[in-house]
Design a protein around this motif. Structure first.
Motif, mmCIF file in Angstrom:
data_model
loop_
_atom_site.group_PDB
_atom_site.id
_atom_site.type_symbol
_atom_site.label_atom_id
_atom_site.label_comp_id
_atom_site.label_asym_id
_atom_site.label_seq_id
_atom_site.Cartn_x
_atom_site.Cartn_y
_atom_site.Cartn_z
ATOM 1 N N ALA A 79 0.823 -1.210 0.000
ATOM 2 C CA ALA A 79 0.000 0.000 0.000
ATOM 3 C C ALA A 79 0.858 1.262 0.000
ATOM 4 O O ALA A 79 0.393 2.325 -0.426
ATOM 5 N N SER A 129 1.016 2.757 -3.286
ATOM 6 C CA SER A 129 -0.233 3.443 -3.616
ATOM 7 C C SER A 129 -0.226 4.858 -3.042
ATOM 8 O O SER A 129 -0.698 5.801 -3.685
ATOM 9 N N GLU A 137 -3.006 1.242 9.152
ATOM 10 C CA GLU A 137 -3.837 0.893 7.992
ATOM 11 C C GLU A 137 -5.004 1.879 7.860
ATOM 12 O O GLU A 137 -5.324 2.325 6.752
ATOM 13 N N ARG A 138 -5.626 2.221 8.982
ATOM 14 C CA ARG A 138 -6.719 3.203 8.954
ATOM 15 C C ARG A 138 -6.215 4.549 8.453
ATOM 16 O O ARG A 138 -6.907 5.227 7.695
ATOM 17 N N PHE A 164 -3.761 5.016 6.386
ATOM 18 C CA PHE A 164 -3.582 4.846 4.943
ATOM 19 C C PHE A 164 -4.918 5.051 4.235
ATOM 20 O O PHE A 164 -5.016 5.803 3.265
ATOM 21 N N GLN A 165 -5.938 4.358 4.716
ATOM 22 C CA GLN A 165 -7.252 4.416 4.067
ATOM 23 C C GLN A 165 -7.830 5.823 4.102
ATOM 24 O O GLN A 165 -8.362 6.313 3.104
ATOM 25 N N GLU A 166 -7.733 6.482 5.260
ATOM 26 C CA GLU A 166 -8.251 7.849 5.380
ATOM 27 C C GLU A 166 -7.496 8.798 4.457
ATOM 28 O O GLU A 166 -8.101 9.647 3.806
ATOM 29 N N LEU A 179 -5.863 8.069 1.677
ATOM 30 C CA LEU A 179 -6.209 7.793 0.278
ATOM 31 C C LEU A 179 -7.607 8.304 -0.063
ATOM 32 O O LEU A 179 -7.821 8.884 -1.135
ATOM 33 N N THR A 180 -8.552 8.118 0.835
ATOM 34 C CA THR A 180 -9.917 8.604 0.600
ATOM 35 C C THR A 180 -9.929 10.129 0.498
ATOM 36 O O THR A 180 -10.548 10.692 -0.413
#
Length: 140
Positions: free
Chosen positions: A22, A25, A107-108, A110-112, A114-115
């Motif tokens: 990730a 990404s 990980e959270r 990363f997701q936040e 990217l969003t």
């Protein structure tokens, strides 16, 4: 007990591997944001009246979130202690659970990040599309 430890270690290492993938990404998205900021800046110069009040603050904040997520992973990596099968079961389990929990937090992030980045880029793409749609077409 060693089977349980090994299983949890495998889970932690799989999550680590996923997070490392990730990271690329995050880098790619940061590059896209840089490109979007450059487009935004050039359009603001070309169409200052039409884009008055539309700035790139959201893009800059998104890029900062991406960098923060990468930093969190780097910090996690520096503090990572590999599984020691010779250590006491309780110590190993506590350490692996903490490691897994820490990775879930990263990980959270990363997701936040990217969003937030994708939302900011989509918003700017929409503004650019609306600007282009309002431009008069030249006839040949």
């Amino acid at each position: 007990m060693k089977k349980v430890e090994a299983g949890l270690n495998t889970e932690v290492m799989q999550k680590h591997d996923d997070m490392m993938k990730a990271m690329s990404s995050l880098d790619a998205t940061a590059e896209q944001i840089t490109t979007t900021i450059a487009k935004h800046d050039s359009l603001v110069k070309l169409f200052p009246k039409q884009l008055a009040g539309h700035d790139a603050t959201d893009l800059l904040a998104a890029k900062e979130k991406l960098e923060s997520a990468k930093s969190a992973m780097t910090a996690w990596m520096k503090g990572f202690k590999p599984y020691d099968p010779k250590a006491k079961h309780e110590v190993v389990m506590e350490s692996l659970k903490k490691t897994k929990d820490d990775l879930v937090v990263v990980e959270r992030q990363f997701q936040e990040a990217l969003t937030t980045a994708k939302d900011a880029m989509a918003s700017h793409a929409q503004v650019m599309d609306e600007l282009i749609a309002k431009m008069p077409m030249k006839k040949k």
